[in-house]
Design an enzyme around this catalytic site. Structure first.
Site, PDB file in Angstrom:
ATOM      1  N   ASP A 256       0.846  -1.187   0.000  1.00 19.45           N
ATOM      2  CA  ASP A 256       0.000   0.000   0.000  1.00 19.45           C
ATOM      3  C   ASP A 256       0.888   1.245   0.000  1.00 19.45           C
ATOM      4  O   ASP A 256       1.891   1.319   0.716  1.00 19.45           O
ATOM      5  CB  ASP A 256      -0.926  -0.007   1.226  1.00 19.45           C
ATOM      6  CG  ASP A 256      -2.074   0.972   1.077  1.00 19.45           C
ATOM      7  OD1 ASP A 256      -3.227   0.516   0.951  1.00 19.45           O
ATOM      8  OD2 ASP A 256      -1.831   2.208   1.082  1.00 19.45           O
ATOM      9  N   ILE A 257       0.490   2.247  -0.778  1.00 15.16           N
ATOM     10  CA  ILE A 257       1.283   3.469  -0.897  1.00 15.16           C
ATOM     11  C   ILE A 257       1.230   4.302   0.389  1.00 15.16           C
ATOM     12  O   ILE A 257       2.111   5.134   0.622  1.00 15.16           O
ATOM     13  CB  ILE A 257       0.776   4.275  -2.124  1.00 15.16           C
ATOM     14  CG1 ILE A 257       1.863   5.180  -2.682  1.00 15.16           C
ATOM     15  CG2 ILE A 257      -0.483   5.059  -1.807  1.00 15.16           C
ATOM     16  CD1 ILE A 257       1.526   5.772  -4.043  1.00 15.16           C
TER      17      ILE A 257
ATOM     18  N   ASN B 150     -12.716  -3.384   2.522  1.00 14.40           N
ATOM     19  CA  ASN B 150     -13.648  -2.265   2.640  1.00 14.40           C
ATOM     20  C   ASN B 150     -14.596  -2.345   1.442  1.00 14.40           C
ATOM     21  O   ASN B 150     -14.140  -2.412   0.295  1.00 14.40           O
ATOM     22  CB  ASN B 150     -12.891  -0.941   2.640  1.00 14.40           C
ATOM     23  CG  ASN B 150     -12.020  -0.776   3.870  1.00 14.40           C
ATOM     24  OD1 ASN B 150     -12.373  -1.252   4.945  1.00 14.40           O
ATOM     25  ND2 ASN B 150     -10.883  -0.117   3.727  1.00 14.40           N
TER      26      ASN B 150
ATOM     27  N   GLY C 169     -15.429   3.027   3.646  1.00 15.36           N
ATOM     28  CA  GLY C 169     -14.138   3.634   3.348  1.00 15.36           C
ATOM     29  C   GLY C 169     -13.492   3.161   2.059  1.00 15.36           C
ATOM     30  O   GLY C 169     -12.321   3.443   1.816  1.00 15.36           O
ATOM     31  N   GLN C 170     -14.252   2.428   1.216  1.00 12.95           N
ATOM     32  CA  GLN C 170     -13.655   2.009  -0.057  1.00 12.95           C
ATOM     33  C   GLN C 170     -13.466   3.223  -0.957  1.00 12.95           C
ATOM     34  O   GLN C 170     -14.395   4.005  -1.168  1.00 12.95           O
ATOM     35  CB  GLN C 170     -14.542   0.966  -0.760  1.00 12.95           C
ATOM     36  CG  GLN C 170     -13.869   0.388  -2.006  1.00 12.95           C
ATOM     37  CD  GLN C 170     -14.680  -0.721  -2.680  1.00 12.95           C
ATOM     38  OE1 GLN C 170     -15.812  -1.032  -2.265  1.00 12.95           O
ATOM     39  NE2 GLN C 170     -14.110  -1.310  -3.719  1.00 12.95           N
TER      40      GLN C 170
ATOM     41  N   HIS D 173      -9.970  -5.176  -3.458  1.00 11.62           N
ATOM     42  CA  HIS D 173      -8.635  -5.448  -2.916  1.00 11.62           C
ATOM     43  C   HIS D 173      -8.777  -5.857  -1.466  1.00 11.62           C
ATOM     44  O   HIS D 173      -9.545  -5.265  -0.709  1.00 11.62           O
ATOM     45  CB  HIS D 173      -7.731  -4.213  -3.031  1.00 11.62           C
ATOM     46  CG  HIS D 173      -8.375  -2.949  -2.565  1.00 11.62           C
ATOM     47  ND1 HIS D 173      -9.261  -2.248  -3.359  1.00 11.62           N
ATOM     48  CD2 HIS D 173      -8.299  -2.270  -1.400  1.00 11.62           C
ATOM     49  CE1 HIS D 173      -9.691  -1.188  -2.694  1.00 11.62           C
ATOM     50  NE2 HIS D 173      -9.127  -1.178  -1.489  1.00 11.62           N
TER      51      HIS D 173
ATOM     52  N   HIS E  96      -6.956  -5.749   2.018  1.00  7.45           N
ATOM     53  CA  HIS E  96      -5.850  -5.178   2.780  1.00  7.45           C
ATOM     54  C   HIS E  96      -5.332  -6.296   3.679  1.00  7.45           C
ATOM     55  O   HIS E  96      -6.110  -6.875   4.442  1.00  7.45           O
ATOM     56  CB  HIS E  96      -6.314  -4.040   3.689  1.00  7.45           C
ATOM     57  CG  HIS E  96      -6.844  -2.837   2.988  1.00  7.45           C
ATOM     58  ND1 HIS E  96      -6.114  -1.682   2.819  1.00  7.45           N
ATOM     59  CD2 HIS E  96      -8.052  -2.593   2.420  1.00  7.45           C
ATOM     60  CE1 HIS E  96      -6.848  -0.772   2.195  1.00  7.45           C
ATOM     61  NE2 HIS E  96      -8.025  -1.305   1.949  1.00  7.45           N
TER      62      HIS E  96
HETATM   63  P1  5GP Z   1      -9.703   1.463   0.127  1.00 13.07           P
HETATM   64  O1  5GP Z   1      -9.793   2.821   0.778  1.00 13.07           O
HETATM   65  O2  5GP Z   1     -10.388   1.470  -1.230  1.00 13.07           O
HETATM   66  O3  5GP Z   1     -10.123   0.324   0.970  1.00 13.07           O
HETATM   67  O4  5GP Z   1      -8.153   1.220  -0.126  1.00 13.07           O
HETATM   68  C1  5GP Z   1      -7.448   1.789  -1.167  1.00 13.07           C
HETATM   69  C2  5GP Z   1      -5.994   1.711  -0.796  1.00 13.07           C
HETATM   70  O5  5GP Z   1      -5.226   1.918  -1.948  1.00 13.07           O
HETATM   71  C3  5GP Z   1      -5.565   2.779   0.224  1.00 13.07           C
HETATM   72  O6  5GP Z   1      -5.059   2.135   1.387  1.00 13.07           O
HETATM   73  C4  5GP Z   1      -4.505   3.577  -0.518  1.00 13.07           C
HETATM   74  O7  5GP Z   1      -3.438   3.977   0.308  1.00 13.07           O
HETATM   75  C5  5GP Z   1      -4.074   2.627  -1.618  1.00 13.07           C
HETATM   76  N1  5GP Z   1      -3.624   3.280  -2.826  1.00 13.07           N
HETATM   77  C6  5GP Z   1      -4.229   4.294  -3.475  1.00 13.07           C
HETATM   78  N2  5GP Z   1      -3.562   4.616  -4.593  1.00 13.07           N
HETATM   79  C7  5GP Z   1      -2.491   3.769  -4.646  1.00 13.07           C
HETATM   80  C8  5GP Z   1      -1.419   3.596  -5.588  1.00 13.07           C
HETATM   81  O8  5GP Z   1      -1.303   4.290  -6.597  1.00 13.07           O
HETATM   82  N3  5GP Z   1      -0.514   2.627  -5.312  1.00 13.07           N
HETATM   83  C9  5GP Z   1      -0.591   1.826  -4.206  1.00 13.07           C
HETATM   84  N4  5GP Z   1       0.344   0.922  -4.037  1.00 13.07           N
HETATM   85  N5  5GP Z   1      -1.605   1.955  -3.298  1.00 13.07           N
HETATM   86  C10 5GP Z   1      -2.536   2.918  -3.526  1.00 13.07           C
END
Ligand code: 5GP
Ligand code: ZN
Length: 114
Positions: free
Chosen positions: A30-31, A87, A93-94, A100, A102
């Protein structure tokens, strides 16, 4: 999907630190990590969320969860404990609508989550 961030990572059009790849799943860091180990595990095939993944054919959800566990073992967090989170939907929080998991570990994880 042409305009999906994680499809682009799967296609290697956007760089990511990939830690594991199987035939149908990809795992990358994760970034914006929320734990010492924070890896995202996706099916390479586009599905918007966990609900869509659950309806996908022939064990794709199974592959993603198995890949998440394999990453936990590889990263050395399996014994201490880790968390797999999907999520699902904006209220949870998605923010990226390519499903994906986590995989979080490497620290104590409180319950309930926020
Ligand atoms: P969500 O909020 O949809 O459950 O999770 C999305 C996740 O993707 C977040 O934890 C966010 O930090 C990660 N993320 C968003 N953009 C990027 C990216 O460009 N590269 C990587 N490696 N992770 C990302
Ligand atoms: Zn996608």
């Amino acid at each position: 999907m042409t305009d999906c961030l994680f499809c682009k990572i799967a296609a290697r059009e956007i760089p990511a630190e990939i830690v594991l790849e199987t035939d149908r799943a990809l795992a990358f860091r994760d970034i914006n990590p929320q734990a010492p180990t924070h890896v995202l595990v996706i099916p390479k095939e586009h599905h918007a969320d966990a609900a869509a993944l659950a309806q996908a054919d022939d064990g794709l959800a199974d592959d993603v969860i198995k890949a998440a566990h394999a990453v936990a073992v590889q990263e050395g967090v399996a014994e201490g404990g880790y968390r797999i989170v999907f999520n699902t939907g904006p209220g949870a929080g998605q923010t990226v609508f390519h499903v994906h998991a986590h995989m979080l570990g490497g620290r104590g994880l409180s319950w309930p989550p926020g």
